[in-house]
Structure formats: structure tokens, C-alpha cells
Design a protein around this motif. Structure first.
Motif, PDB file in Angstrom:
ATOM      1  N   GLY A 187       0.789  -1.226   0.000  1.00 44.70           N
ATOM      2  CA  GLY A 187       0.000   0.000   0.000  1.00 44.70           C
ATOM      3  C   GLY A 187       0.820   1.275   0.000  1.00 44.70           C
ATOM      4  N   LYS A 188       2.149   1.134   0.075  1.00 43.16           N
ATOM      5  CA  LYS A 188       2.980   2.330   0.234  1.00 43.16           C
ATOM      6  C   LYS A 188       3.250   3.054  -1.087  1.00 43.16           C
ATOM      7  CE  LYS A 188       5.525   0.748   4.288  1.00 43.16           C
ATOM      8  NZ  LYS A 188       6.683  -0.087   4.619  1.00 43.16           N
ATOM      9  N   TRP A 189       3.244   2.311  -2.186  1.00 46.58           N
ATOM     10  CA  TRP A 189       3.660   2.893  -3.461  1.00 46.58           C
ATOM     11  C   TRP A 189       2.573   2.770  -4.522  1.00 46.58           C
ATOM     12  CZ3 TRP A 189       8.280   5.399  -3.784  1.00 46.58           C
ATOM     13  CH2 TRP A 189       9.211   5.145  -2.757  1.00 46.58           C
ATOM     14  N   ILE A 190       2.546   3.752  -5.404  1.00 50.51           N
ATOM     15  CA  ILE A 190       1.713   3.659  -6.596  1.00 50.51           C
ATOM     16  C   ILE A 190       2.632   3.810  -7.802  1.00 50.51           C
ATOM     17  CG2 ILE A 190      -0.032   4.857  -7.979  1.00 50.51           C
ATOM     18  CD1 ILE A 190      -1.468   5.448  -5.299  1.00 50.51           C
ATOM     19  N   ALA A 191       2.601   2.815  -8.681  1.00 47.03           N
ATOM     20  CA  ALA A 191       3.349   2.909  -9.938  1.00 47.03           C
ATOM     21  C   ALA A 191       2.401   3.466 -10.986  1.00 47.03           C
ATOM     22  CB  ALA A 191       3.867   1.540 -10.358  1.00 47.03           C
ATOM     23  N   PHE A 192       2.920   4.288 -11.884  1.00 47.49           N
ATOM     24  CA  PHE A 192       2.072   4.824 -12.948  1.00 47.49           C
ATOM     25  C   PHE A 192       2.931   5.163 -14.157  1.00 47.49           C
ATOM     26  CE2 PHE A 192       3.173   9.358 -12.493  1.00 47.49           C
ATOM     27  CZ  PHE A 192       3.757   9.365 -11.236  1.00 47.49           C
ATOM     28  N   VAL A 193       2.251   5.592 -15.212  1.00 46.71           N
ATOM     29  CA  VAL A 193       2.945   5.952 -16.447  1.00 46.71           C
ATOM     30  C   VAL A 193       2.964   7.466 -16.575  1.00 46.71           C
ATOM     31  CG1 VAL A 193       2.843   5.852 -18.964  1.00 46.71           C
ATOM     32  CG2 VAL A 193       2.311   3.823 -17.614  1.00 46.71           C
ATOM     33  N   SER A 194       4.152   8.020 -16.817  1.00 46.88           N
ATOM     34  CA  SER A 194       4.276   9.462 -16.957  1.00 46.88           C
ATOM     35  C   SER A 194       5.012   9.773 -18.260  1.00 46.88           C
ATOM     36  CB  SER A 194       5.063  10.025 -15.774  1.00 46.88           C
ATOM     37  OG  SER A 194       5.101  11.431 -15.847  1.00 46.88           O
ATOM     38  N   ARG A 195       4.527  10.771 -18.969  1.00 52.88           N
ATOM     39  CA  ARG A 195       5.199  11.149 -20.212  1.00 52.88           C
ATOM     40  C   ARG A 195       6.347  12.101 -19.872  1.00 52.88           C
ATOM     41  NH1 ARG A 195       4.115   9.632 -25.152  1.00 52.88           N
ATOM     42  NH2 ARG A 195       4.951  10.895 -26.846  1.00 52.88           N
ATOM     43  N   ILE A 196       7.582  11.641 -20.107  1.00 53.05           N
ATOM     44  CA  ILE A 196       8.779  12.400 -19.737  1.00 53.05           C
ATOM     45  C   ILE A 196       9.647  12.556 -20.983  1.00 53.05           C
ATOM     46  CG2 ILE A 196      10.851  12.401 -18.299  1.00 53.05           C
ATOM     47  CD1 ILE A 196       9.184  10.612 -16.296  1.00 53.05           C
ATOM     48  N   ASP A 197       9.939  13.790 -21.355  1.00 55.09           N
ATOM     49  CA  ASP A 197      10.714  14.078 -22.577  1.00 55.09           C
ATOM     50  C   ASP A 197      10.154  13.351 -23.796  1.00 55.09           C
ATOM     51  OD1 ASP A 197      12.389  15.626 -21.015  1.00 55.09           O
ATOM     52  OD2 ASP A 197      13.763  13.978 -20.595  1.00 55.09           O
ATOM     53  N   GLY A 198       8.829  13.360 -23.907  1.00 52.86           N
ATOM     54  CA  GLY A 198       8.195  12.805 -25.103  1.00 52.86           C
ATOM     55  C   GLY A 198       8.033  11.301 -25.121  1.00 52.86           C
ATOM     56  N   LYS A 199       8.404  10.619 -24.038  1.00 54.45           N
ATOM     57  CA  LYS A 199       8.236   9.163 -23.976  1.00 54.45           C
ATOM     58  C   LYS A 199       7.530   8.780 -22.687  1.00 54.45           C
ATOM     59  CE  LYS A 199      10.903   7.827 -27.569  1.00 54.45           C
ATOM     60  NZ  LYS A 199      10.400   7.063 -28.698  1.00 54.45           N
ATOM     61  N   ASN A 200       6.810   7.655 -22.739  1.00 53.77           N
ATOM     62  CA  ASN A 200       6.118   7.176 -21.545  1.00 53.77           C
ATOM     63  C   ASN A 200       7.068   6.359 -20.677  1.00 53.77           C
ATOM     64  OD1 ASN A 200       3.728   8.315 -22.390  1.00 53.77           O
ATOM     65  ND2 ASN A 200       3.065   6.474 -23.466  1.00 53.77           N
ATOM     66  N   GLN A 201       7.116   6.673 -19.396  1.00 55.87           N
ATOM     67  CA  GLN A 201       8.008   5.977 -18.477  1.00 55.87           C
ATOM     68  C   GLN A 201       7.237   5.507 -17.245  1.00 55.87           C
ATOM     69  OE1 GLN A 201      10.755   5.255 -19.660  1.00 55.87           O
ATOM     70  NE2 GLN A 201      11.239   6.855 -21.156  1.00 55.87           N
ATOM     71  N   ILE A 202       7.760   4.436 -16.629  1.00 64.76           N
ATOM     72  CA  ILE A 202       7.169   3.951 -15.380  1.00 64.76           C
ATOM     73  C   ILE A 202       7.801   4.747 -14.226  1.00 64.76           C
ATOM     74  CG2 ILE A 202       6.738   1.938 -13.916  1.00 64.76           C
ATOM     75  CD1 ILE A 202       5.643   1.495 -16.720  1.00 64.76           C
TER      76      ILE A 202
END
Lengths: 405, 210
Positions: A317-332
Motif C-alpha cells: 500500500g505504500k507505493w503507486i506505480a504509474f505511467v508518466s510522459r517524460i521528454d516525449g516518452k512514456n516511463q514507469i
């Protein structure tokens, strides 16, 4: 005075006793993988018996090394602190044994017998790896778990199931356009959303019996999010705009829990079911939010970047992983569930759809780095990223099963 | 007296059709009443009126009474069809050419689902054609480029199809003739990773059916 001395003596001996007691009971845990850093245990894996033992050995080796807990040492090279000795006999019905030796103390810490059939030889390897992992780390291994995922063959989509290491893939749904999907808590059902006859439907399939049934449909999209016990969270645009709803696993008890003019999708329950993380563009761009499972206490979690999607909650329950667009690419990216401590885990290609292993050690995701989109596994700190699906298959959207027995 | 009554009904229907554009697709008056529009009785009745008209329109196209409400909306949009309902052969080459010319993809900005100005002009022509060719129906597919996640892109596509559909509804096209469907990033028009291709994929796509 004498009394005081006695008391001190008693206290000292008590402490000594306690130290003795702890060191003996904790002796079994060779490595604490919950600590922020650990030193890999050099381990050798060997096999004796018929030819098939090579397969078992390879399965065990791959499982254990992917955890990052062990360093591979050839048995003849020396320097190993632990040794796993696997034996295998029989052709159709197999008898196997696994012995784990502590080479420092010379003691045998595990000695187990297994029986299997020729067809379940990889499962046998995974079982041995689970037992070895448990004896050394005192944590459950996830080597008998599976993934559901989507195979994209030129626009056509199929829902597949495979072992956690990418082997034994088989198709579970090819009709319509299956896309988002998730496991029931007990591992008995796969819920999935598919477009069929111009409608997005939520269906579920009983993976042992193969029986499919429709759970929910309406105009617009109906996308399965997450299942907690008998409660299903999903997004639907039945009223015109995608909102989060909950219902029972049989489709009854429909309850709308968000209301905004924009997009609200991708609900996932926290491990104890009290909260839901989801994606909303109510701020003008997609961001991760959390709320109580009844829709109250909505809180924005992500503020960095303008394109944050696809949340997954870690087992503790401590962490949430998600997808973020960073410098034009999707990253975890992982972030603490209070919104602090964001950390980028992938850097190459586009990486999407994170999903945690049930023991919380790994995150699987899909990535288009290198050759075409495929499924990768990494440790939760981002290390040990490895492709588990073939380069020949376009594979996406992995969902990690719960423990399967 | 009868004319005044019809006029009143007409104003009423137009007002409601515009106000309750969302609900008209979903043809469930009770739902509309429940939460989206604050539960006024008018809403429920209006949606039922639109629904009845559309349903009859679909069932018995010769039934003049059933068509009345929709025609009145057309009157307001000043795109009266003098010919009324006529048959159309969608396999005819001339017809196909005309359809291809008018039903061009409506394009959207990155991560957006509001209509651009040029999209409105495009949709005016689409609405006019649909009013002239009343025996046709329309599938509006919403699509996205592949830069978001598959799931979010389904929602984006849905919103785009709906933006186009809502506009046509305001232009008098009956909800019963329109079917919205999102494919997100799953059915791209092109596969390149370029600004040009991404733009082509961010679209509402039309399929004219009988």
C-alpha cells in the motif's frame, strides 16, 4: 549490595539469552530483502539424474536470478555460499528432489521431494524455486504466478495467459477486441473489456472451466479496472462521460462514485480495499488521483508532468506505480501513496501498464524499446529489466495474477 | 390553434434537444432526471419525446406523424428537405464519391476532444447531407494517436466521437440515427511515429450505413 550485583548479573544473562535466542531463530533468513540494499548471495545450482533435469535447473536459475537476491556461481568455480542440488528421475511421471546447503556452515537447510508429470516440468522448477526463495529470504516467491496479457496481431487482439517467465502462453479470448483485463482476488476469474458487435462489454471468464459470461454493458465505454473481493471497480460512459463505478462481481449493485465533465478511468483498489486510485483529466490533463472507495476525499497525487496514467498499487500500500510522459516518452514512475518521493524506473523507449507481483518484489510492464512492444519484468527498484515475451509477438498490457495454488 | 400548439411543441422539443444533448443518446429519461440535470420533470418528458420520435422514425419511416418532431428541428436549422425521405443506394459510385467528399475525418488536437472551428464547418456539411438522405444512419468512430496508454486513449476516442455526435445532434440529426464507438489507438489510420501521422490518427471517423 549483593542484591544489586545479582540483579545486574540477571539482566546481563537475560540480554545474552535474548541475543542467543534471536540469532538462532533468525538464522534461517539469509538475506533481508526489505532492507534498502543487500549483498547478493553467491549460489550454485546443479542437477543430477535424467536429461530433463536441465530444464528444471534452468527454470530455477532464471527464477532466482531475476530476483536480484542471488549471484550466479558455477558449482565447479567455488565461492558459492549456498548450493541448490536438484535430482530428477522418471520419464512420464517424475520424481524430483531439491537440497539446499549452507556451504559456510556445512548444514542442509532444505531437503524436499516432489512429484510431477512430464507436462508440468516447468511448474516443478517454479515450485522448487519458490521453496528455495522462501527458505533463504523468508518471503513467498511468485514463481508459480501467471500473467494475462494482450497479443496484437495486426489490429486483431487476443487475450492470453502465460507463466510469469513468459513460457506456456495460451489463448483465452480471441473474439471481439479484448483489451483491458484483470484477475479476481482468488485467481479463478479473469474480468476483461472487449468490443463486440459495436458495444464495449465487461465479461468474465472462469479460467478453469472456460465459461464466459457478460457482467455489464451499456452505450459508450465499459472498462474493467480492479476487483477487490466481490467488488468490481470500472469506468463507464453510460451517462455520456467516463466515470468510475463499482458493482458486485455478478453485475448487481451498480454505484456511481465519481462525477466530472471530463474523463475518469482506470480505478485500482488499495491493498485493503479502502481507497481507489484513478486517472482523471479534471485539471485539464490526465493525472493520478486517490479517493475513498465510496468516492469521497478525492485527492490529486501527481503534479509533475501533464500526462500521468495507468496507476497500480503496491502490495504493502505504500507505493503507486504509474505511467508518466517524460521528454516525449512514456516511463514507469513510482510515487509514495502520500504523493511524495517520485522515482523514475524506466528510461528507454515507451513503457506502459505497470503491474506489481503479488509478493511486491517485481513490476511488470510493456515496452516498445528494441524490437516491437513486449512484456518486461523488473525489480521494484528498476533493476534487472528483462523481456519475457518473444520478439516475434507484439505483446502488451500485462496483469499479474494473485498467488495461484 | 393546432398550429400554435405544434409551434409550442416545436420550441419545447428544440430547447430540450439542445439542453439535453447528452441524454438523448442514452435514451433513458429516468437517468437524466436523476443526476445530470437536477431532476426537473421537463427533462424527462423532453427526452421521451425525442426518443419516441426517433424510435418511430426508425421503425416506420413512412409514418408521417412519427417524423414530425425531427422535421420541426430541421425547420429551425433551416435545412428543410423538400424531397422528404428518399431511397439512397450506398453502393452507387456517385453516391460514394459524394460521401467520401463530405464525410472526411474530423481531426482533433493532442489530448483534446473539443471541436476545432474547421470541424464545425465540416460537421455542418455532414448534418446537411444526413438531413437530405434520411434513410441513412451514421457510425461515428473515435480514435487517438498511440502516445497515451491504451485505456486512456479509449476514453479520449469516446469523447471525440461524442463531441462530433453532440454537434450533429444540435444540427438536428436524430440520436437514433447515430451510433458512437471508440477504438482508442487500436485501429490507426497510419503507423508512423511522426507529428503528421499522429494528427491523422486523432480523429472522429464516419461510416455511413443504411
Amino acid at each position: 549490595m549483593r542484591n544489586k550485583k545479582k540483579i545486574i548479573l540477571f539482566a546481563v544473562s537475560a540480554i545474552l539469552l535474548q541475543l542467543l535466542f534471536f540469532s538462532s531463530s533468525e538464522a534461517k533468513v539469509y538475506i533481508d530483502i526489505t532492507s534498502p540494499s543487500w549483498i547478493e548471495i553467491p549460489i550454485s545450482i546443479s542437477g543430477t539424474g535424467n536429461e530433463e533435469v536441465k530444464t528444471v535447473e534452468d527454470v530455477v536459475r532464471n527464477d532466482l536470478y531475476l530476483t536480484g537476491v542471488f549471484a550466479d556461481v558455477a558449482p565447479e568455480a567455488g565461492g558459492a555460499e549456498m548450493a541448490v542440488e536438484i535430482s530428477l528421475e522418471g520419464t512420464e511421471s517424475l520424481k524430483a528432489g531439491a537440497v539446499v546447503r549452507d556451504l559456510i556452515s556445512g548444514s542442509v537447510v532444505m531437503d524436499k521431494k516432489y512429484s510431477a508429470t512430464k507436462n508440468s516440468i516447468r511448474a516443478l522448477g517454479h515450485s522448487i524455486a519458490n521453496d528455495v526463495f522462501k527458505i533463504i529470504t523468508d518471503r513467498d516467491g511468485c514463481f508459480r504466478t501467471k500473467f494475462t496479457y494482450i497479443v496484437d496481431s495486426g489490429g486483431e487482439k487476443e487475450l492470453h495467459i502465460m507463466d510469469w517467465d513468459g513460457y506456456n502462453s495460451s489463448i483465452i479470448e480471441s473474439k471481439g477486441l479484448p483489451l483491458v483485463h484483470n484477475w479476481s482476488d482468488d485467481g479463478n476469474y479473469i474480468f476483461y473489456s472487449s468490443e463486440r458487435n459495436r458495444k464495449w462489454r465487461i465479461l468474465r471468464i472462469d479460467i478453469k472451466g472456460g465459461v464466459r459470461e457478460q457482467v455489464f454493458t451499456s452505450d459508450g465505454i465499459n472498462l474493467i479496472g480492479d476487483i477487490y473481493g466481490n467488488l468490481v471497480a470500472f469506468s463507464s460512459s453510460k451517462e455520456g462521460s467516463p466515470e468510475i463505478y463499482t458493482m458486485q462481481t455478478d453485475g448487481s449493485g451498480l454505484t456511481k462514485i465519481t462525477s466530472s465533465a471530463g474523463i475518469d478511468i482506470s480505478p485500482v483498489f488499495s491493498p485493503n480495499g479502502s481507497k481507489i486510485a484513478f486517472v482523471s483529466d479534471r485539471s485539464g490533463s490526465p493525472q493520478i488521483y486517490t479517493m475513498d472507495a465510496d468516492g469521497s476525499n478525492i485527492r490529486r497525487l501527481t503534479f509533475e508532468g501533464s500526462y500521468n496514467q495507468s496507476p497500480a498499487w503496491s502490495l504493502d500500500g505504500k507505493w503507486i506505480a504509474f505511467v508518466s510522459r517524460i521528454d516525449g516518452k512514456n516511463q514507469i514512475v513510482v510515487i509514495k501513496s502520500d504523493g511524495t518521493g517520485a522515482r523514475q524506473l524506466t528510461f528507454e523507449g515507451n513503457n506502459e501498464n505497470p503491474t506489481f507481483s503479488p509478493n511486491g518484489l517485481f513490476i511488470a510492464f510493456d515496452s516498445d524499446r528494441g524490437k516491437g512492444r513486449g512484456i518486461y519484468v523488473m525489480r521494484v527498484n528498476g533493476e534487472g529489466q528483462k523481456r519475457i515475451t518473444s520478439d516475434k509477438v507484439r505483446a502488451l498490457i500485462p496483469k499479474w495474477s494473485p498467488y495461484l495454488y | 390553434m393546432k398550429k400554435i400548439l405544434i409551434l409550442l411543441l416545436m420550441v419545447f422539443v428544440i430547447g430540450c434537444a439542445q439542453k439535453h444533448v447528452r441524454d438523448a443518446y442514452y435514451k433513458d429519461a429516468a437517468r437524466c432526471k436523476a443526476d445530470l440535470y437536477g431532476g426537473d420533470g421537463t427533462c424527462e418528458e423532453a427526452v421521451i419525446t425525442v426518443k419516441d420520435a426517433s424510435a418511430k422514425d426508425k421503425e416506420t419511416k413512412e409514418d408521417k406523424k412519427g417524423d414530425k418532431d425531427e422535421r420541426q428541428i430541421i425547420a429551425d436549422e433551416s435545412v428543410i428537405s423538400e424531397e422528404g425521405i428518399k431511397d439512397i443506394d450506398l453502393t452507387n459510385a456517385e453516391v460514394r464519391k459524394e460521401i467520401d467528399l463530405i464525410f472526411k475525418d474530423v481531426l482533433f488536437d493532442y489530448d483534446k476532444y473539443d471541436l476545432r472551428d474547421e470541424a464545425r464547418a465540416q460537421l455542418d456539411a455532414v448534418a446537411a447531407w444526413l438531413m437530405k438522405n434520411r434513410k441513412t444512419n451514421l457510425i461515428i468512430e473515435g480514435h487517438s494517436d498511440d502516445r497515451g496508454t491504451n485505456e486512456y486513449n479509449l476514453a479520449l476516442g469516446e469523447k471525440r466521437a461524442k463531441a462530433a455526435g453532440d454537434y450533429l445532434l444540435l444540427r438536428g440529426v436524430s440520436a437514433a440515427r447515430m451510433n458512437l464507438l471508440t477504438y482508442g489507438e487500436e485501429k490507426p489510420a497510419c503507423m508512423d511515429q511522426s507529428e503528421d501521422c499522429w494528427q491523422r490518427n486523432r480523429r472522429a471517423h464516419f461510416v455511413v450505413t443504411e
